[in-house]
Design an enzyme around this catalytic site. Structure first.
Site, PDB file in Angstrom:
ATOM      1  N   LYS A   1      -6.550   4.043  -5.102  1.00  0.00           N
ATOM      2  CA  LYS A   1      -6.086   4.322  -3.746  1.00  0.00           C
ATOM      3  C   LYS A   1      -4.741   5.116  -3.777  1.00  0.00           C
ATOM      4  O   LYS A   1      -3.886   4.902  -4.827  1.00  0.00           O
ATOM      5  CB  LYS A   1      -5.680   3.010  -2.897  1.00  0.00           C
ATOM      6  CG  LYS A   1      -5.460   3.294  -1.438  1.00  0.00           C
ATOM      7  CD  LYS A   1      -5.293   1.775  -0.726  1.00  0.00           C
ATOM      8  CE  LYS A   1      -4.826   1.890   0.734  1.00  0.00           C
ATOM      9  NZ  LYS A   1      -4.624   0.794   1.175  1.00  0.00           N
TER      10      LYS A   1
ATOM     11  N   SER B   1      -7.233   0.281   5.920  1.00  0.00           N
ATOM     12  CA  SER B   1      -6.661   1.473   5.213  1.00  0.00           C
ATOM     13  C   SER B   1      -7.267   1.914   4.053  1.00  0.00           C
ATOM     14  O   SER B   1      -7.003   3.230   3.695  1.00  0.00           O
ATOM     15  CB  SER B   1      -5.141   1.369   5.051  1.00  0.00           C
ATOM     16  OG  SER B   1      -4.785   0.440   4.046  1.00  0.00           O
TER      17      SER B   1
ATOM     18  N   SER C   1      -7.106  -4.263   4.942  1.00  0.00           N
ATOM     19  CA  SER C   1      -7.307  -3.100   4.580  1.00  0.00           C
ATOM     20  C   SER C   1      -8.228  -2.988   3.106  1.00  0.00           C
ATOM     21  O   SER C   1      -8.704  -1.850   2.960  1.00  0.00           O
ATOM     22  CB  SER C   1      -5.933  -2.430   4.264  1.00  0.00           C
ATOM     23  OG  SER C   1      -5.258  -1.889   5.088  1.00  0.00           O
TER      24      SER C   1
END
Lengths: 483, 484
Positions: free
Chosen positions: B76, B151, B175
């Site tokens: 990420k 997210s 997330s």
């Protein structure tokens, strides 16, 4: 005419003598090239995290113990949020609701030798910000520069109660804290390098009133003289404002030493809302008993205790005892001289007199004194055994200071040994009497002041080496006409 | 190749059935071909990946390879990677290259993993749909008109589309779990403190935790084994021994007590999602688990508490992005205030600005007690609820998200509707507990996630329960059309 009372409280930021920063491993040494002593943590790069330096905690604990304060077994680091270019994270890590050091007290000795107790509200750990350098120091061009070497340097902020009642008291308190932090080895206290900075909260009120007046805060005072001057100015300014029908505005002010005045920096309305909250990157600081015991285990005898002991053990007055405990090095020096001579009074006179004056003139610390305690003791021994007079001793001291060796070496080299041989003195005195018949007549006619003239002549003739007591005795006898 | 488990890939690499360079090329080719339709990567690091693959091949040949040697993964874009841009999905850091690796990145590299690139995400991890990214929304591989969740939406979509073997993610309020649910992959958010936060760009420090998105619990265990553990650079990381998650995958499920909080099955939950979750718990009952109803009475307060605590911390954490030292700086600032205002207004998107403002407000003088302090008190009550529940049950289960993936743009104008996506996941973060999401029966061809919540440091139990379920079912094996 209204009588005014001044109320002062100080916030002192003292830099803790750790090798690395409070939340990073970067070094804290002063004077390096800008931005060479700041790591990713000090720069506030994304994703970095603080790790508390245990040594900073240890030093804070020592301070707490030294002022008789409670050491918090659990304290909390909080973020103080505000924007400034030399504050890399946009917040300063400090302590807010639960500081590491709670209430304590220190004693200050006032000019009239009375002792006053001043309350310390709290002391907390925090990190320093960096330094902004503006245009004039960067050679123009409208730029400002930022040096983050200082960012993350460990500070102990020591907050006093509003217990001081005059600029002199404020200075005495600041000196006391300065003495203490150096005494217990937690800070070098170097004011030029910013290791010891003072903010003063000042207000005035009509004498007898219990409510405090509105206070102003004078920021960043970095010498004892400035503390006194700035507060003095501010007190007079506030009284002028009130007596002129105005009211004092709560604000932050800066002292300008060149113009010897304080100026408004920002008012209460412009003040930041710091939005303190516990720093989620740092767990509450929990101290176990073993850590605290270990931190204070080697605390030296504290200045107040030592001052009291000097008073009792060495029979010194409050003033001398207070001066001699100004720093640990000085107190150690004094006691070394006493140990070698057994003469505390004489030792105190020399340390507080000639030595203090010489140190002052040369602007050096006692630790750098070219005259060691052993050397001063050697000099005092020669006074005691009457090898030299007190007056000659000053000359010997100056030679020792200049690097001419110890007292005996100087005495020998300069031939300063007192003339105590009456076989040498008597003919000299007889010759002087014979050469000054007028003065002899005056003396014999009762004008005793002339005696000094003869002493002066003998001293001159002997180049100061004549033993004064002996000179007196022989002169008196000869002038009286005795053989 | 891309449908094999990590254990199978590792075995193949050791048997030289194919090399890591070949495997890496294969994934890079898939990314080049398939990702333009998904936008799951912000950066693809082809050359460094191939160099790392070569290195892994040599290490395998030399017998010095780490457990994940040669396995292609993605990070990420919230994890700092030295030499490779770390944007955090924001214009603010569009050109930011960190001079250090996050601990998670460092550990996975030490285990031999090959990093294909950095995945897309909601800006600074603030969002539940991946639509707040400066680099544009990610599309859900199951239906490109729908969101992947957020997210960690890029990581979830990339894993679902088989563009990497596994991906790292972070979870502040759901997330990892919510996008895992919406993309039909397995996601685990460990206990707060289990993985180091060093080098992971902070959103809300007391809630943020790194984790894994993978195609199965077994794969997730392989990766988490290498990520987890104490790190002296993170004062909040836990100095608690880490069990071998792969070794404990086969723990028995018989006698496992599962609690279904009634608050997780109320209004707002899509009935078809509820049915799918119940079907999954019935399967677990068949495997020997004991399923019962429980209550977490304070859990309805999770969302409001979260939207005080998380913005408060973010308002402070994001203060460092001031245009002074790095990151976006506005053109020709007039003065310092102008520099701050325009740099931040231009560098941050609307959702980030909204949360900074909320956070600044709740910490302000006069509001702190009413908001922040009160929220912290309720946070304790929420954590206490869980502890009471864990006296009766071993694992708590429920839906991960109230609905399946929703259409792009559907909730962008309604922040509260968007925030309610995380209604079942947030409490776990507030309590610091480990949570997981695994795929169960889909609804209308769209994935549904079952959430598993364990007590502190019980990741091994969550992974083994998930693994047992996945051995008995096939939902986790399904691949979206066009990405098989």
């Amino acid at each position: 005419m209204m009588q005014w009372e001044t109320v002062i409280g100080l916030e002192i930021h003292t830099q803790l003598a750790t090798r690395s920063k409070i939340f990073s491993g970067a070094p804290t040494a002063f004077g390096a090239e800008p931005n060479t002593q700041a790591c990713a943590i000090d720069l506030g790069l994304p994703g970095v995290l603080p790790v508390l330096n245990a040594e900073a905690v240890r030093l804070a604990v020592r301070f707490g113990k030294a002022i008789g304060a409670e050491i918090a077994r659990r304290s909390i680091f909080a973020r103080k949020n505000y924007f400034y270019p030399d504050l890399p994270k946009g917040y300063q890590i400090s302590q807010y609701e639960l500081p590491i050091v709670g209430e304590g007290r220190v004693e200050i000795v006032l000019d009239d030798a009375t002792v006053k107790s001043v309350g310390v509200t709290r002391a907390h750990l925090e990190e320093d910000a960096g330094k902004s350098l503006h245009d004039d120091k960067l050679g123009g061009g409208g730029y400002s520069g930022i040096d983050l070497n200082r960012a993350g340097t460990p500070l102990l902020e020591i907050v006093s109660e509003p217990d001081m009642r005059s600029p002199k008291e404020a200075v005495a308190y600041a000196r006391k804290i300065h003495q203490l932090v150096r005494w217990i080895g937690i800070s070098d206290g170097n004011m030029q390098e910013g290791s010891f900075r003072v903010d003063a909260n000042v207000s005035v009120r009509p004498r007898g009133q219990t409510l405090f007046g509105t206070r102003t805060e004078i920021k960043n005072l970095n010498s004892f003289r400035f503390i006194e001057r700035a507060i003095q100015f501010e007190v007079e300014r506030q009284i002028d404002v009130i007596e002129g029908g105005g009211t004092v505005v709560q604000e932050t002010r800066l002292y300008d030493p060149e113009r010897d005045e304080t100026r408004s920096m920002r008012s209460k309305e412009e003040a930041n809302d710091y939005r303190y909250f516990p720093d989620p990157d740092l767990l509450p600081l929990e101290l176990d008993v073993a850590f605290i015991v270990d931190a204070v285990a080697d605390l030296p005898e504290l200045p107040d205790a030592r001052r009291e002991r000097f008073h009792i053990q060495h029979g010194l007055g409050e003033y001398d005892a207070s001066l001699l405990t100004g720093s640990r090095d000085l107190a150690d020096y004094f006691e070394a001289v006493v140990a070698a001579t057994g003469e505390p009074k004489l030792a105190a006179n020399w340390v507080n007199g000639e030595l203090a004056a010489a140190l002052n003139r040369a602007d050096v610390e006692i630790a750098q004194s070219p005259v060691s305690a052993a050397m001063l003791a050697g000099l005092i021994r020669r006074i005691l055994d009457q090898t030299i007079s007190g007056k000659l001793a000053k000359q010997v001291f100056e030679a020792m200071w200049a690097g001419a060796g110890d007292a005996d070496q100087v005495i020998r080299a300069q031939g300063l040994r007192q003339i105590t041989d009456s076989g040498q003195l008597e003919p000299m005195i007889e010759a002087i009497i014979a050469a000054n018949p007028d003065q002899v007549s005056q003396y014999r006619a009762g004008k005793e002041k002339v005696f000094g003239f003869f002493v002066g002549q003998v001293m001159k003739e002997s180049k100061g080496k004549a033993n004064p007591r002996q000179v007196n005795e022989i002169l008196k006898r000869k002038l009286a006409g005795d053989p | 190749m891309q449908n094999k488990s990590i254990a199978e890939m590792a075995a193949d690499l050791r048997l030289r059935s194919y090399s890591s360079v070949e495997l890496t090329r294969h994934y890079l080719e898939r990314i080049a071909r398939l990702d333009p339709g998904l936008n799951s990567f912000i950066s693809v690091a082809a050359e460094p990946a191939l160099a790392a693959a070569e290195h892994a091949d040599r290490a395998i040949a030399a017998g010095t390879a780490g457990p994940l040697a040669g396995i292609p993964i993605a990070h990420k874009d919230i994890f700092c990677t030295s030499g490779l841009k770390t944007s955090c999905g924001s214009r603010m850091l569009d050109r930011f290259i960190a001079p250090y690796d996050a601990t998670v990145v460092e550990r996975l590299a030490a285990a031999g993993a090959v990093v294909l690139g950095k995945t897309n995400m909601d800006e600074f991890a603030m969002g539940s749909s991946n639509e707040t990214s400066y680099y544009g929304p990610v599309r859900n591989p199951w239906d490109p008109t729908r969101v992947p969740g957020g997210s960690s939406g890029g990581s979830a979509a990339a894993v679902a589309a088989r563009l990497c073997a596994a991906a790292t993610g972070t979870d502040t309020g759901g997330s990892i779990r919510q996008p895992a649910a919406l993309c039909g992959v397995t996601g685990i958010k460990p206990t707060y403190g289990r993985c180091s936060r060093w080098g992971m760009i902070a959103f809300a420090s007391s809630l943020d935790q790194a984790g894994v998105l993978a195609r199965s619990a077994a794969d997730a265990a392989c990766v988490l084994d290498e990520m987890a553990g104490f790190d002296p650079r993170d004062s909040t990381s836990a100095d608690v021994a880490v069990p071998d998650y792969v070794d404990s995958l086969d723990e028995e499920i018989a006698g496992l007590r599962i609690g279904l909080p009634k608050e997780y099955f109320g209004a707002g939950l899509d009935g078809r999602v509820a049915a799918s979750v119940h079907e999954a718990t019935k399967e677990l009952e068949r495997l020997g688990a004991d399923v019962r109803d429980i209550s977490l009475p304070n859990s309805p307060l999770s969302v409001p508490v979260y939207y005080v605590v998380a913005p408060a911390e973010c308002s402070s954490n994001l203060a460092r992005f001031d245009g002074v030292r790095y990151g976006h700086r506005c053109e020709d600032p007039r003065d310092l205030e102008d520099l701050y205002k325009r740099s931040r207004a231009e560098g941050f998107g609307a959702e980030v600005q909204r949360r900074i403002m909320i956070g600044t407000y709740v910490l302000s003088a006069g509001y702190y007690d009413a908001y922040y302090l009160k929220a912290q008190k309720i946070r304790h009550l929420i954590a206490d609820d869980f502890q009471r529940a864990f006296e009766e049950v071993d694992v708590i289960m429920g839906p991960t998200a109230p609905t399946t993936a929703f259409p792009l743009g559907a909730k962008m104008d309604d922040p509260v509707a968007m925030y309610l996506n995380d209604i079942y996941t947030i409490a776990t973060n507030l309590a610091g507990l480990p949570g997981m999401s695994i795929p169960v029966a889909p609804v209308d061809g769209l994935p549904v996630g079952l959430q598993l919540i364990g007590n502190y440091f019980q990741e091994a139990r969550l992974l083994s329960v998930a693994h047992r379920f996945q051995r008995a079912t096939h939902w986790h094996l399904a691949a979206p059309e066009g990405f098989q």
